[in-house]
Design a protein around this motif. Structure first.
Motif, PDB file in Angstrom:
ATOM      1  N   LEU B   2       0.853  -1.190   0.000  1.00  0.00           N
ATOM      2  CA  LEU B   2       0.000   0.000   0.000  1.00  0.00           C
ATOM      3  C   LEU B   2       0.887   1.238   0.000  1.00  0.00           C
ATOM      4  O   LEU B   2       1.778   1.363   0.839  1.00  0.00           O
ATOM      5  CB  LEU B   2      -0.884   0.011   1.250  1.00  0.00           C
ATOM      6  N   LYS B   3       0.649   2.111  -0.988  1.00  0.00           N
ATOM      7  CA  LYS B   3       1.416   3.361  -1.040  1.00  0.00           C
ATOM      8  C   LYS B   3       0.453   4.529  -0.945  1.00  0.00           C
ATOM      9  O   LYS B   3      -0.419   4.703  -1.798  1.00  0.00           O
ATOM     10  CB  LYS B   3       2.187   3.449  -2.367  1.00  0.00           C
ATOM     11  N   ILE B   4       0.608   5.321   0.098  1.00  0.00           N
ATOM     12  CA  ILE B   4      -0.225   6.507   0.285  1.00  0.00           C
ATOM     13  C   ILE B   4       0.636   7.707  -0.085  1.00  0.00           C
ATOM     14  O   ILE B   4       1.665   7.949   0.541  1.00  0.00           O
ATOM     15  CB  ILE B   4      -0.690   6.607   1.751  1.00  0.00           C
ATOM     16  N   ASN B   5       0.251   8.410  -1.162  1.00  0.00           N
ATOM     17  CA  ASN B   5       1.085   9.495  -1.663  1.00  0.00           C
ATOM     18  C   ASN B   5       0.459  10.849  -1.410  1.00  0.00           C
ATOM     19  O   ASN B   5      -0.480  11.235  -2.094  1.00  0.00           O
ATOM     20  CB  ASN B   5       1.332   9.331  -3.165  1.00  0.00           C
ATOM     21  N   ASN B   6       0.958  11.545  -0.384  1.00  0.00           N
ATOM     22  CA  ASN B   6       0.633  12.951  -0.250  1.00  0.00           C
ATOM     23  C   ASN B   6      -0.864  13.232  -0.204  1.00  0.00           C
ATOM     24  O   ASN B   6      -1.341  14.132  -0.883  1.00  0.00           O
ATOM     25  CB  ASN B   6       1.195  13.659  -1.499  1.00  0.00           C
ATOM     26  N   ILE B   7      -1.618  12.456   0.578  1.00  0.00           N
ATOM     27  CA  ILE B   7      -3.071  12.668   0.564  1.00  0.00           C
ATOM     28  C   ILE B   7      -3.492  13.759   1.541  1.00  0.00           C
ATOM     29  O   ILE B   7      -2.963  13.890   2.638  1.00  0.00           O
ATOM     30  CB  ILE B   7      -3.871  11.378   0.854  1.00  0.00           C
ATOM     31  N   THR B   8      -4.456  14.540   1.064  1.00  0.00           N
ATOM     32  CA  THR B   8      -5.040  15.607   1.871  1.00  0.00           C
ATOM     33  C   THR B   8      -6.543  15.423   1.866  1.00  0.00           C
ATOM     34  O   THR B   8      -7.118  15.068   0.843  1.00  0.00           O
ATOM     35  CB  THR B   8      -4.687  16.982   1.270  1.00  0.00           C
ATOM     36  N   MET B   9      -7.159  15.621   3.022  1.00  0.00           N
ATOM     37  CA  MET B   9      -8.616  15.544   3.084  1.00  0.00           C
ATOM     38  C   MET B   9      -9.143  16.782   3.785  1.00  0.00           C
ATOM     39  O   MET B   9      -8.809  17.044   4.935  1.00  0.00           O
ATOM     40  CB  MET B   9      -9.025  14.292   3.875  1.00  0.00           C
ATOM     41  N   ARG B  10      -9.936  17.550   3.045  1.00  0.00           N
ATOM     42  CA  ARG B  10     -10.564  18.735   3.641  1.00  0.00           C
ATOM     43  C   ARG B  10     -12.052  18.510   3.794  1.00  0.00           C
ATOM     44  O   ARG B  10     -12.716  18.030   2.882  1.00  0.00           O
ATOM     45  CB  ARG B  10     -10.358  19.950   2.740  1.00  0.00           C
ATOM     46  N   PHE B  11     -12.585  18.851   4.964  1.00  0.00           N
ATOM     47  CA  PHE B  11     -14.039  18.886   5.154  1.00  0.00           C
ATOM     48  C   PHE B  11     -14.401  20.346   5.333  1.00  0.00           C
ATOM     49  O   PHE B  11     -14.216  20.888   6.419  1.00  0.00           O
ATOM     50  CB  PHE B  11     -14.452  18.106   6.397  1.00  0.00           C
ATOM     51  N   GLY B  12     -14.878  20.990   4.291  1.00  0.00           N
ATOM     52  CA  GLY B  12     -15.122  22.424   4.384  1.00  0.00           C
ATOM     53  C   GLY B  12     -13.817  23.107   4.752  1.00  0.00           C
ATOM     54  O   GLY B  12     -12.827  22.993   4.033  1.00  0.00           O
TER      55      GLY B  12
END
Ligand SMILES: Nc1ncnc2c1ncn2[C@@H]1O[C@H](COP(=O)(O)OP(=O)(O)O)[C@@H](O)[C@H]1O
Ligand SMILES: [Mg+2]
Lengths: 360, 256
Positions: B2-12
């Motif tokens: 599993l490779k997670i690359n630079n993830i961003t999660m915005r909620f509002g």
């Protein structure tokens, strides 16, 4: 499933059918008619329970799917002459006027038509979210009625259809009747409704205990978890909804044959309401409960018919109050909801009532 | 794997996860720790397709020749390619039996169609038997077989957690995500759970990615650990390195 269990079910199915044949012989016409309605409401109750009780989809469109089944069966079974007489305001489309199929084909076609509409309504709504399913199906069942009223050359509009042929003695019954003096009634609607309802019970039972049925229940229990376990929500919801619509169409078709007369007012929302009542009373996701409550509701509907007529209360006679029957019914529904436990069956409700007055 | 690359999660306006990068290799047990609200569950939700990352991507390669970009897949498709999870607040099928809960975990591998299932045609009955046998095996392995007919909600808390793992294992995952599996357990139970996680990893040939917010819990079991704080990656390394990392100590000070 184990072989022994399967044998047991097949034997009980055969016994049920024999019992229905006997009932058709010994019961009087009024009782046969009510029993016939019981069978039809069992089919309808189970079909809504599949959608609502087992899969958790709240649908308010049952009357619409029944209307489709009913009109399909009526149009496919009425003879050309009957159609010519019935469609006197506006002649029927020639192709449909001459179209005539055997009874069984007509009933299955009614189910398939309803299933097709179920799919067409269900798929777009269920693709997004099923929050709007109740509204979409409610709207659909009203729209179907309006379409039926307006498509005179197909449905005969508000005049409705009369003279839908009753299912009469088949060859075997005729043989029995001619050779043994047992006075079989000419109508064998009851047998068809009975067999259809036994088949529906078996189908729903087998479905619910299969892997697919368990997936439906998983969706009802927790959509997020079900989805994370690899269950395709859309596919399974559409499957359940379409199968439920199919049986609603079958039930509607049998109702048309049993009544002999249908018109658009028959398929108003109150018809859907009756079926919701059966499901809630019988218990969400409870097959046996649905069977019992379908019979109870049907019998009570007949027994309470006097409520809509002028009531004699001792000295005075009240005016006729059409709709009082529905009021009483709604009160029963509310009582059922109040007494409903987690498994929500009528039995547990009764136990609850008894529990208040009896110690144990 | 599993490779997670630079993830961003915005909620509002809320940035739950900010440019997080991580990797889980085959056969590893990797921990994801951080104080409450750090964004750990959000990372899992992005891996399992519940949320699509606002930015960045996640790649899952169950084998060398096989690679999937997870941002284009739905949660059920992600389960089918071999990632399954448990939930921080247990999400069992409460009113169904323990056996049914695990049985349903098998459903995604069912090949028979609806009609052959209803009519119990041989292809279905054969599959169904295999599904029952597998569920039985899993329940025995996880010491839940005695309770197979009980409703899931009636189990004690620790057993519910184990049942959730059993259900996840029934989907035949290659990568198993555990979201705070030790939540609500005492130190003794927690210790047993960690032993158990190591055991199932060997037994079922798993790679495990595991969330915990108490740091000590995962020290013994993880090969490597990532630390999140306020959505941002603040450290990664072996349990030893993490324990002595001043940034991590600071993040945890005053929180617990
Ligand atoms: N669906 C959502 N909508 C809005 N905010 C969310 C949502 N999910 C998580 N958050 C926010 O993201 C942050 C991180 O949450 P979470 O990932 O659950 O933290 P953790 O699992 O590390 O305790 C929290 O501030 C939380 O309020
Ligand atoms: Mg969390």
């Amino acid at each position: 499933m184990e072989k022994k269990k399967l044998t047991k079910y097949i034997v009980s199915m055969i016994l049920a059918i024999i019992a229905i044949v006997i009932a058709n012989i010994v019961l009087d016409n009024y009782k046969v008619r009510i029993l016939n309605l019981c069978f039809i409401y069992i089919i309808l109750g189970l079909s809504l329970n599949l959608i609502y009780g087992f899969t958790g989809l709240f649908s308010l469109g049952h009357a619409g799917f029944m209307a489709i089944g009913a009109y399909t069966v009526a149009i496919l079974t009425m003879s050309q002459e009957t159609k010519q007489m019935t469609y006197y305001m506006k002649p029927m489309v020639p192709f449909l006027e001459s179209l005539n199929t055997p009874f069984l084909v007509a009933v299955i076609a009614g189910g398939l038509m309803a299933a097709l509409f179920g799919f067409l309504i269900g798929a777009p709504v269920l693709k997004l979210t099923d929050d709007y399913l109740a509204i979409a199906t409610l709207g659909f069942s009203e729209i179907i009625r309006i379409i039926i009223i307006n498509m005179q050359s197909i449905t005969n509009g508000a005049l409705g259809l009369k003279g839908i042929p009753q299912k009469t003695n088949g060859t075997i019954m005729k043989f029995l009747n001619d050779n043994f003096d047992i006075g079989i009634k000419p109508s064998i609607n009851l047998l068809w409704a009975g067999v259809a309802s036994v088949v529906t019970i078996a189908f729903i039972y087998l479905l619910i205990n299969s892997s697919y049925g368990k997936a439906f229940k998983a969706i009802r229990e927790d959509e997020i978890a079900a989805r994370s376990m690899g269950i395709n929500l859309f596919k399974h919801k559409v499957l359940s909804f379409t199968i439920g619509s199919f049986f609603a169409g079958i039930g509607g078709g049998l109702l048309a044959v049993s009544l002999g007369t249908i018109d658009p007012t028959l398929f108003k929302f109150s018809l859907t309401w009756n079926i919701i009542l059966i499901v809630v009373l019988g218990g969400m996701g409870n097959i046996k409960g649905t069977i019992v409550s379908a019979c109870l509701v049907t019998i009570a509907m007949e027994a309470l018919r006097f409520l809509d007529e002028p009531l004699k209360l001792g000295f005075m006679v009240t005016e006729a109050m059409p709709g009082l029957r529905m009021v009483v019914f709604s009160i029963i529904l509310m009582a059922a909801v109040i007494f409903k436990r987690d498994d929500g069956s009528l039995k547990s409700a009764l136990e609850k009532v008894r529990g208040r007055y009896a110690k144990n | 794997m599993l490779k997670i690359n630079n993830i961003t999660m915005r909620f509002g306006g809320v940035v739950a996860v900010n440019a997080f990068t991580a990797e889980v290799k085959k056969d590893e047990i990797v921990g994801l720790i951080g104080p409450n609200g750090a964004g750990k569950t959000t990372v899992f939700n992005m891996v399992t397709g519940v949320y699509k990352p606002t930015e960045g991507n996640i790649v899952f390669s169950p084998s060398e020749e096989n690679s999937h970009s997870l941002s284009t897949l739905s949660p059920d498709e992600i389960a089918k390619i071999g990632i399954c999870r448990t939930f921080q607040n247990i999400r069992l099928f409460k009113h169904l039996s323990v056996m049914d809960n695990v049985f349903i975990g098998n459903h995604l591998r069912l090949k028979s169609g609806l009609l052959s299932s209803v009519f119990r045609l041989p292809n279905y009955t054969k599959e169904e038997k295999e599904m029952y046998d597998k569920s039985k095996y899993l329940l025995e392995k996880l010491d839940l077989y005695e309770e197979k007919d009980e409703k899931a909600f009636s189990l004690p808390y620790g057993k519910q957690r184990r049942l959730e793992i059993a259900r996840a294992l029934a989907t035949e995952p290659k990568l198993l995500l555990l979201d705070e599996p030790a939540a609500g357990m005492n130190p003794q139970e927690t210790q047993e759970l960690m032993e158990f996680i190591r055991k199932i990893k060997e037994e079922f040939n798993l790679t495990i990615f595991l969330i915990e917010h108490h740091m000590e819990v995962v020290m013994g079991v993880c090969d490597r650990i990532y630390v999140l704080d306020h959505g941002a990656h603040i450290a990664d390394g072996s349990p030893n390195e993490i324990q002595n990392n001043p940034k991590v100590i600071e993040a945890y000070l005053g929180v617990d």
